[in-house]
Design an enzyme around this catalytic site. Structure first.
Site, PDB file in Angstrom:
ATOM      1  N   ASN A   7     -36.539  55.890 -40.551  1.00 46.99           N
ATOM      2  CA  ASN A   7     -35.794  54.663 -40.836  1.00 46.99           C
ATOM      3  C   ASN A   7     -36.687  53.736 -41.671  1.00 46.99           C
ATOM      4  OD1 ASN A   7     -34.932  51.915 -40.552  1.00 46.99           O
ATOM      5  ND2 ASN A   7     -33.535  52.565 -38.955  1.00 46.99           N
ATOM      6  N   HIS A  10     -37.638  48.575 -42.507  1.00 52.13           N
ATOM      7  CA  HIS A  10     -38.688  47.551 -42.495  1.00 52.13           C
ATOM      8  C   HIS A  10     -39.529  47.516 -43.758  1.00 52.13           C
ATOM      9  CE1 HIS A  10     -37.286  46.167 -38.801  1.00 52.13           C
ATOM     10  NE2 HIS A  10     -37.561  47.274 -38.151  1.00 52.13           N
ATOM     11  N   HIS A  52     -30.045  50.980 -42.230  1.00 51.19           N
ATOM     12  CA  HIS A  52     -28.981  50.195 -41.595  1.00 51.19           C
ATOM     13  C   HIS A  52     -28.588  49.094 -42.582  1.00 51.19           C
ATOM     14  CE1 HIS A  52     -27.706  47.693 -37.794  1.00 51.19           C
ATOM     15  NE2 HIS A  52     -26.729  47.830 -38.666  1.00 51.19           N
ATOM     16  N   ARG A  54     -26.971  46.115 -42.775  1.00 47.80           N
ATOM     17  CA  ARG A  54     -26.451  45.105 -41.842  1.00 47.80           C
ATOM     18  C   ARG A  54     -25.531  44.148 -42.566  1.00 47.80           C
ATOM     19  NH1 ARG A  54     -29.851  44.826 -36.902  1.00 47.80           N
ATOM     20  NH2 ARG A  54     -28.454  43.157 -36.336  1.00 47.80           N
ATOM     21  N   ARG A  58     -30.059  41.567 -44.148  1.00 44.24           N
ATOM     22  CA  ARG A  58     -31.390  40.985 -43.969  1.00 44.24           C
ATOM     23  C   ARG A  58     -32.509  41.886 -44.489  1.00 44.24           C
ATOM     24  NH1 ARG A  58     -31.958  41.157 -37.435  1.00 44.24           N
ATOM     25  NH2 ARG A  58     -29.939  40.147 -37.574  1.00 44.24           N
ATOM     26  N   GLU A  79     -26.588  53.805 -41.022  1.00 41.68           N
ATOM     27  CA  GLU A  79     -26.205  53.107 -39.787  1.00 41.68           C
ATOM     28  C   GLU A  79     -25.295  51.952 -40.177  1.00 41.68           C
ATOM     29  OE1 GLU A  79     -29.722  51.764 -37.836  1.00 41.68           O
ATOM     30  OE2 GLU A  79     -30.410  53.777 -37.392  1.00 41.68           O
ATOM     31  N   THR A 110     -31.229  46.153 -33.301  1.00 40.15           N
ATOM     32  CA  THR A 110     -30.070  46.602 -32.522  1.00 40.15           C
ATOM     33  C   THR A 110     -30.435  46.597 -31.039  1.00 40.15           C
ATOM     34  OG1 THR A 110     -29.633  48.053 -34.379  1.00 40.15           O
ATOM     35  CG2 THR A 110     -28.306  48.405 -32.413  1.00 40.15           C
ATOM     36  N   GLU A 160     -26.310  59.464 -30.750  1.00 36.76           N
ATOM     37  CA  GLU A 160     -27.725  59.114 -30.765  1.00 36.76           C
ATOM     38  C   GLU A 160     -27.967  58.291 -29.502  1.00 36.76           C
ATOM     39  OE1 GLU A 160     -29.499  57.644 -34.414  1.00 36.76           O
ATOM     40  OE2 GLU A 160     -30.901  56.405 -33.259  1.00 36.76           O
ATOM     41  N   HIS A 200     -34.852  54.571 -31.236  1.00 33.05           N
ATOM     42  CA  HIS A 200     -35.148  53.159 -30.966  1.00 33.05           C
ATOM     43  C   HIS A 200     -36.386  53.028 -30.082  1.00 33.05           C
ATOM     44  CE1 HIS A 200     -34.593  48.879 -30.889  1.00 33.05           C
ATOM     45  NE2 HIS A 200     -33.594  49.037 -31.746  1.00 33.05           N
TER      46      HIS A 200
END
Ligand code: PXP
Length: 247
Positions: A7, A10, A52, A54, A58, A79, A110, A160, A200
């Site tokens: 992922n 970030h 993701h 969003r 962000r 996602e 999340t 998941e 996660h």
């Protein structure tokens, strides 16, 4: 062998910290580029790239997702929340996978799993649209018996399982109980014919236990890999995680 989805949200978080006001999110002096990072992660052995998109944009932006669609050689996992706008976006983009997640503007990341039981009709319609388009849908859910049962009932091919509660309970007596919930959840999902992913809060330490969960197909890992990459580079960060996943 357990697969690794990296992922890269970030990486975009760092970019947005400086370039949030800039209309175009790549090229020139704009850095770091999540798409370039994704390509390096793949070269290091990532089996897929997860982002993701969003609602508040962000970190990952729409343009990142389209560039990833063109640039990566493995599989793209998008996602998203289960809204008509995101469903329409996914049907246009045609990622290899979508993972339906809950989304709350106030949360840092999340927080809980998707409530498939409470939103059954909406989730079923979204999964049906993805199935019809050849996009594999996964539901990000807590390791909860009723949610797992409902995931199978709405014809999702993947779940998941949310490992966040387990990861947050690190070094507390609760961690063993959370791990047991995950063990039962993976077994139940597998018995119902679901392919089982998890994600996660997975890091270079708890992976030693997470990898022992039965029937795991793929782990989606972001924060710990991106954090380590700041010190070692993404290549070593991905290789080290893959080695620990399949030790
Ligand atoms: N899986 C899902 C569905 C997520 O929402 C996230 C966080 O974006 C992850 C996996 C990765 O979590 P982490 O960044 O803690 O590794």
């Amino acid at each position: 062998m357990i697969l690794l989805g990296v992922n890269i949200d970030h990486c975009a978080t760092v970019r947005q910290a400086r370039y949030r006001q800039v209309a175009v999110t790549d090229g020139g002096v704009i850095e770091p580029d999540p798409v370039a990072l994704a390509v390096l992660a793949e070269r290091a052995g990532a089996d897929g790239i997860t982002v993701h998109l969003r609602e508040d944009r962000r970190h990952i932006q729409e343009r990142d997702v389209w560039r990833l669609r063109e640039s990566i050689a493995t599989r793209l996992n998008l996602e998203m929340t289960c809204t008509p706008a995101m469903t329409e976006f996914a049907l246009k983009l045609k990622p290899d996978f979508v993972c339906l997640v809950p989304e709350n503007r106030e949360e840092v990341t999340t927080e809980g799993g998707l409530d498939v039981v409470g939103g059954r009709g909406r989730v079923r319609d979204c999964v049906a649209a993805m199935n019809a388009a050849g996009i594999k849908a996964s539901l990000f859910i807590d390791p909860d018996e009723a949610q797992i049962e409902c995931a199978a009932a709405v014809a999702a091919p993947f779940v998941e399982l949310h490992t966040g509660a387990y990861a947050s309970a690190c070094h507390t007596p609760q961690q063993g109980r959370e791990f047991q919930r995950l063990r039962l959840g993976t077994a139940q999902a597998h018995e119902l014919g679901l392919t089982v992913n998890a994600g996660h809060g997975i890091n270079y330490v708890n992976i030693a236990e997470v990898r022992t969960l039965p029937h795991l197909h793929e782990l989606n890992i972001g924060h710990s890999i991106i954090s380590r990459a700041l010190f070692t580079g993404i290549d070593e960060a991905v290789r080290e995680m893959k080695a620990r996943m399949n030790a």
